[in-house]
Write an enzyme that holds these catalytic residues in place. Sequence first.
Site, PDB file in Angstrom:
ATOM      1  CB  THR A 133      -0.881  -0.049   1.299  1.00  0.00           C
ATOM      2  OG1 THR A 133      -1.584   1.270   1.380  1.00  0.00           O
ATOM      3  CG2 THR A 133      -0.149  -0.311   2.629  1.00  0.00           C
ATOM      4  CG  ASP A 134      -1.126   5.022  -1.183  1.00  0.00           C
ATOM      5  OD1 ASP A 134      -1.646   4.353   0.035  1.00  0.00           O
ATOM      6  OD2 ASP A 134      -1.877   5.569  -1.762  1.00  0.00           O
ATOM      7  CD  GLU A 135      -3.366   3.518   4.500  1.00  0.00           C
ATOM      8  OE1 GLU A 135      -3.394   3.718   5.811  1.00  0.00           O
ATOM      9  OE2 GLU A 135      -4.393   3.204   3.737  1.00  0.00           O
ATOM     10  CE1 TYR A 159      -3.136  -2.267   5.846  1.00  0.00           C
ATOM     11  CE2 TYR A 159      -3.308  -0.080   5.421  1.00  0.00           C
ATOM     12  CZ  TYR A 159      -3.255  -1.534   4.969  1.00  0.00           C
ATOM     13  OH  TYR A 159      -2.982  -1.591   3.706  1.00  0.00           O
ATOM     14  CE  LYS A 163       0.457  -4.727   2.974  1.00  0.00           C
ATOM     15  NZ  LYS A 163       0.484  -5.918   2.411  1.00  0.00           N
TER      16      LYS A 163
END
Length: 352
Positions: A133-135, A159, A163
């Site tokens: 993810t970009d997060e 989260y 990741k």
Amino acid sequence: MTILVTGGAGFIGGNFVLDWISGQQETLVNLDALTYAGNLETLRSLEGNPQHIFIKGDIGDRELLGALLDTHRPRAVINFAAESHVDRSIHGPGDFIQTNVVGTFNLLESVRGYWQSLPDTEKAAFRFLHVSTDEVYGTLATDAPAFTETHAYEPNSPYSASKAASDHLVRAWHHTYGLPVLTTNCSNNYGPYHFPEKLIPLVILNALAGKPLPIYGDGQQIRDWLFVKDHCSAIRRVLEAGTPGETYNVGGWNEKANLDVVKTICALLDEMKPRQDGKPYTEQITFVTDRPGHDRRYAIDARKLERELGWKPAETFESGIRKTVAWYLENSEWTDNVTSGAYRSWLEKHYG
């Protein structure tokens, strides 16, 4: 030839499985633990299809993974399996550490043992593709350049931290052991079969039910929106031609504030399924207390993927969101089946 997909009954994984089988001849082995967001209803059209082999199981189960790899001899493993909702990670981070960190470690170790046992030609052709993810990159100022693949990791939620940890493990297994890995970091996905805890399906279903449309804070959090079928095509392209050890950012070039996304959905519903009282759906918008540590902006620079592998999204946000709203209007049976009592209790907990 066979590929193994983990998390293939979830939102992105399920769409990938459906797209793969509709366009490829290869057998696909689908491993999913069927937690709350894993839904076999998404894959109902594949019942009886010998090209799709579904196995209920966890990526942390080394014995099961070893048996699957030895039996099916996949040429590639694509890892979608993850806990992925920020709100849930705030209330219960342990599940995210267990699945996203420990689970990824166990998967990598199982795959490494299998890969090392392959004949040289098969070993050279094998790929492990990790979907992220970009997060992991943290948050951006309004005028800052979009995230590139060299942006420093600065995760801000349990989260995104979990990741980020999984991405680092994948990178390390390549540099230490030579495992031929590929990593993709995507922006916010939307489209068919999206579990309705996330913004777009939540708004669609709440609007149709006459419920409030909850928006965190001032609604000016900006995200880049990627139609899920575009994401699937990007993953296929990276699997086909990506360079082992490389990371590829996947984005839709569609930065939108959350409030604007909700207003767009309301306008489409006004057109496609008007309220009986004739009033606009925007009347149901309700602002709620902001999420703790809410990142202000994400944006993906996907030029590397276009430059090196020739991929770019087919959908604009306008075309993709129209298809998405239409899908939910036409598939009420799917949404009825996934919105269980436990889901309704979760909504009460998070949005009051």
